[in-house]
Design a protein around this motif. Structure first.
Motif, mmCIF file in Angstrom:
data_model
loop_
_atom_site.group_PDB
_atom_site.id
_atom_site.type_symbol
_atom_site.label_atom_id
_atom_site.label_comp_id
_atom_site.label_asym_id
_atom_site.label_seq_id
_atom_site.Cartn_x
_atom_site.Cartn_y
_atom_site.Cartn_z
ATOM 1 N N LEU A 1 -44.171 25.348 -32.699
ATOM 2 C CA LEU A 1 -42.798 24.879 -32.557
ATOM 3 C C LEU A 1 -41.829 25.750 -33.331
ATOM 4 O O LEU A 1 -40.759 26.134 -32.823
ATOM 5 N N LEU A 2 -42.169 26.095 -34.553
ATOM 6 C CA LEU A 2 -41.277 26.906 -35.381
ATOM 7 C C LEU A 2 -41.195 28.348 -34.863
ATOM 8 O O LEU A 2 -40.138 28.987 -34.958
ATOM 9 N N ALA A 3 -42.300 28.857 -34.325
ATOM 10 C CA ALA A 3 -42.303 30.230 -33.827
ATOM 11 C C ALA A 3 -41.420 30.376 -32.588
ATOM 12 O O ALA A 3 -40.674 31.355 -32.448
ATOM 13 N N VAL A 4 -41.504 29.415 -31.686
ATOM 14 C CA VAL A 4 -40.713 29.477 -30.456
ATOM 15 C C VAL A 4 -39.261 29.098 -30.719
ATOM 16 O O VAL A 4 -38.339 29.678 -30.149
ATOM 17 N N GLY A 5 -39.072 28.124 -31.596
ATOM 18 C CA GLY A 5 -37.714 27.693 -31.927
ATOM 19 C C GLY A 5 -37.432 26.296 -31.428
ATOM 20 O O GLY A 5 -37.680 25.984 -30.254
ATOM 21 N N LEU A 6 -36.918 25.486 -32.310
ATOM 22 C CA LEU A 6 -36.702 24.080 -32.001
ATOM 23 C C LEU A 6 -35.768 23.864 -30.817
ATOM 24 O O LEU A 6 -35.907 22.908 -30.070
ATOM 25 N N PHE A 7 -34.814 24.763 -30.644
ATOM 26 C CA PHE A 7 -33.800 24.587 -29.601
ATOM 27 C C PHE A 7 -34.017 25.520 -28.405
ATOM 28 O O PHE A 7 -33.130 25.688 -27.584
ATOM 29 N N ASN A 8 -35.204 26.113 -28.338
ATOM 30 C CA ASN A 8 -35.518 26.989 -27.217
ATOM 31 C C ASN A 8 -35.680 26.155 -25.948
ATOM 32 O O ASN A 8 -36.321 25.103 -25.955
ATOM 33 N N ASP A 9 -35.112 26.639 -24.856
ATOM 34 C CA ASP A 9 -35.198 25.905 -23.587
ATOM 35 C C ASP A 9 -36.638 25.678 -23.150
ATOM 36 O O ASP A 9 -36.939 24.684 -22.465
ATOM 37 N N GLU A 10 -37.521 26.590 -23.533
ATOM 38 C CA GLU A 10 -38.934 26.463 -23.159
ATOM 39 C C GLU A 10 -39.536 25.157 -23.675
ATOM 40 O O GLU A 10 -40.448 24.599 -23.051
ATOM 41 N N LEU A 11 -39.026 24.667 -24.824
ATOM 42 C CA LEU A 11 -39.611 23.493 -25.458
ATOM 43 C C LEU A 11 -38.750 22.244 -25.331
ATOM 44 O O LEU A 11 -39.107 21.195 -25.886
ATOM 45 N N SER A 12 -37.649 22.337 -24.618
ATOM 46 C CA SER A 12 -36.688 21.231 -24.633
ATOM 47 C C SER A 12 -37.302 19.907 -24.195
ATOM 48 O O SER A 12 -37.080 18.860 -24.822
ATOM 49 N N ASP A 13 -38.094 19.930 -23.130
ATOM 50 C CA ASP A 13 -38.693 18.684 -22.649
ATOM 51 C C ASP A 13 -39.709 18.145 -23.649
ATOM 52 O O ASP A 13 -39.777 16.928 -23.890
ATOM 53 N N ASP A 14 -40.507 19.039 -24.238
ATOM 54 C CA ASP A 14 -41.518 18.601 -25.214
ATOM 55 C C ASP A 14 -40.864 18.048 -26.477
ATOM 56 O O ASP A 14 -41.290 17.023 -27.006
ATOM 57 N N VAL A 15 -39.831 18.705 -26.958
ATOM 58 C CA VAL A 15 -39.148 18.265 -28.174
ATOM 59 C C VAL A 15 -38.460 16.930 -27.942
ATOM 60 O O VAL A 15 -38.440 16.048 -28.812
ATOM 61 N N ASP A 16 -37.905 16.743 -26.760
ATOM 62 C CA ASP A 16 -37.200 15.501 -26.458
ATOM 63 C C ASP A 16 -38.124 14.293 -26.513
ATOM 64 O O ASP A 16 -37.675 13.174 -26.780
ATOM 65 N N LEU A 17 -39.415 14.502 -26.283
ATOM 66 C CA LEU A 17 -40.366 13.400 -26.285
ATOM 67 C C LEU A 17 -40.925 13.083 -27.668
ATOM 68 O O LEU A 17 -41.620 12.080 -27.842
ATOM 69 N N LEU A 18 -40.621 13.927 -28.663
ATOM 70 C CA LEU A 18 -41.118 13.657 -30.011
ATOM 71 C C LEU A 18 -40.321 12.526 -30.647
ATOM 72 O O LEU A 18 -39.138 12.346 -30.367
ATOM 73 N N PRO A 19 -40.962 11.718 -31.507
ATOM 74 C CA PRO A 19 -40.227 10.666 -32.217
ATOM 75 C C PRO A 19 -39.033 11.240 -32.980
ATOM 76 O O PRO A 19 -39.084 12.365 -33.486
ATOM 77 N N HIS A 20 -37.981 10.470 -33.064
ATOM 78 C CA HIS A 20 -36.748 10.923 -33.702
ATOM 79 C C HIS A 20 -36.789 10.621 -35.192
ATOM 80 O O HIS A 20 -36.628 9.475 -35.614
ATOM 81 N N ILE A 21 -36.995 11.659 -35.986
ATOM 82 C CA ILE A 21 -37.079 11.535 -37.442
ATOM 83 C C ILE A 21 -35.936 12.317 -38.065
ATOM 84 O O ILE A 21 -35.735 13.495 -37.761
ATOM 85 N N GLU A 22 -35.191 11.672 -38.945
ATOM 86 C CA GLU A 22 -34.002 12.282 -39.526
ATOM 87 C C GLU A 22 -34.336 13.093 -40.778
ATOM 88 O O GLU A 22 -35.084 12.619 -41.638
ATOM 89 N N PRO A 23 -33.775 14.284 -40.920
ATOM 90 C CA PRO A 23 -33.921 15.023 -42.179
ATOM 91 C C PRO A 23 -32.956 14.474 -43.227
ATOM 92 O O PRO A 23 -31.949 13.853 -42.880
ATOM 93 N N PRO A 24 -33.227 14.674 -44.499
ATOM 94 C CA PRO A 24 -32.268 14.281 -45.533
ATOM 95 C C PRO A 24 -30.962 15.074 -45.377
ATOM 96 O O PRO A 24 -30.930 16.142 -44.758
ATOM 97 N N LYS A 25 -29.900 14.557 -45.924
ATOM 98 C CA LYS A 25 -28.609 15.223 -45.844
ATOM 99 C C LYS A 25 -28.686 16.622 -46.440
ATOM 100 O O LYS A 25 -29.205 16.819 -47.540
ATOM 101 N N GLY A 26 -28.187 17.603 -45.694
ATOM 102 C CA GLY A 26 -28.164 18.982 -46.166
ATOM 103 C C GLY A 26 -29.457 19.742 -45.947
ATOM 104 O O GLY A 26 -29.566 20.907 -46.358
ATOM 105 N N VAL A 27 -30.440 19.114 -45.301
ATOM 106 C CA VAL A 27 -31.734 19.759 -45.050
ATOM 107 C C VAL A 27 -31.949 19.815 -43.541
ATOM 108 O O VAL A 27 -31.667 18.852 -42.826
ATOM 109 N N SER A 28 -32.433 20.936 -43.045
ATOM 110 C CA SER A 28 -32.656 21.078 -41.609
ATOM 111 C C SER A 28 -34.014 20.516 -41.205
ATOM 112 O O SER A 28 -34.920 20.361 -42.043
ATOM 113 N N VAL A 29 -34.148 20.234 -39.923
ATOM 114 C CA VAL A 29 -35.438 19.782 -39.398
ATOM 115 C C VAL A 29 -36.499 20.846 -39.631
ATOM 116 O O VAL A 29 -37.648 20.538 -39.983
ATOM 117 N N GLU A 30 -36.123 22.101 -39.440
ATOM 118 C CA GLU A 30 -37.089 23.188 -39.640
ATOM 119 C C GLU A 30 -37.613 23.201 -41.077
ATOM 120 O O GLU A 30 -38.810 23.396 -41.309
#
Length: 231
Positions: A72-101
């Motif tokens: 996931l990190l190698a391809v990129g979280l916002f890469n179109d190739e992974l958009s459908d797969d990422v959309d199906l992952l549970p929605h977990i929030e990062p702490p304020k000021g911290v990225s999902v990556e």
């Protein structure tokens, strides 16, 4: 894992070709603790700790999660190739000021530490989250949630009828798993209060027969399945 503020959705059942099957399972652990990444590089948070304790019984699954994070990190979280797969992952929030990556890199760090040490499973440890309870005792959870749920009285005339339905509908390996899990489940719940609470977490919404304690009823269910279940 949430990359926006859209409402959470229940993840679809993964297919055999699911690219992030194990990562999805890992992220579901966070749903039991507030849908927020709570890990630091020094210490795994409550959700990841529960995941690691559980995966001590199946370290190959933790290794799969590590590979999927790398992917996931190698391809990129916002890469179109992974958009459908990422959309199906549970929605977990990062702490304020911290990225999902950054959160995923912290998770990956703890997975690496775990895999390098391969700690022994702690069978006597009492789970701390609903996710961990269901993963420690999956077959028992299925039995209780699918056959002794809140609509039990609409489907069955008796507890025995529910057990008969279970025995005819479920596979022999599931019967054997329940028999194994009942002893462990009882062992980690030393008080009746703890046992009742844990059984409810696993999905039980039916009281035992009159005059029979929950602990004894679970032992009785185990005996019935052991005697009548398929070898």
């Amino acid at each position: 894992m949430n990359t926006n503020t859209a409402p959470d959705r229940h993840p679809m059942t993964p297919s055999p070709t699911d690219r992030f099957r194990e990562l999805r399972d890992l992220l579901r652990a966070y749903e039991s603790t507030g849908h927020t990444f709570d890990d630091t590089l020094e210490t795994p948070g409550a959700a990841l700790s529960s995941y690691l304790r559980t995966k001590a019984f199946a370290p190959e699954q933790a290794a799969a999660a590590a590979r999927e994070i790398d992917d996931l990190l190698a391809v990129g979280l916002f890469n179109d190739e992974l958009s459908d797969d990422v959309d199906l992952l549970p929605h977990i929030e990062p702490p304020k000021g911290v990225s999902v990556e950054e959160c995923l890199r912290a998770v990956r760090h703890h997975l690496s530490t775990f895999l390098s040490k391969r700690p022994a499973p702690r069978a006597g440890f009492r789970p701390k989250t609903p996710w961990e309870w269901r993963h420690r005792f999956p077959a028992l959870s299925h039995l209780l949630a699918a056959y002794f749920h809140q609509d039990f009285s609409l489907e069955y005339q008796s507890r025995g009828e529910a057990i008969d339905d279970y025995l005819s509908a479920e596979a022999p390996e599931d019967h054997a798993a329940v028999v194994r899990e009942v002893d462990g489940f009882i062992a980690v719940n030393t008080s009746d209060e703890d046992l009742a609470e844990a059984a409810r977490v696993l999905g039980l919404r039916v009281i035992p027969p009159d005059g029979i304690a929950l602990r004894q009823w679970l032992v009785d269910i185990k005996g019935i399945i052991q005697y009548l279940g398929h070898p």
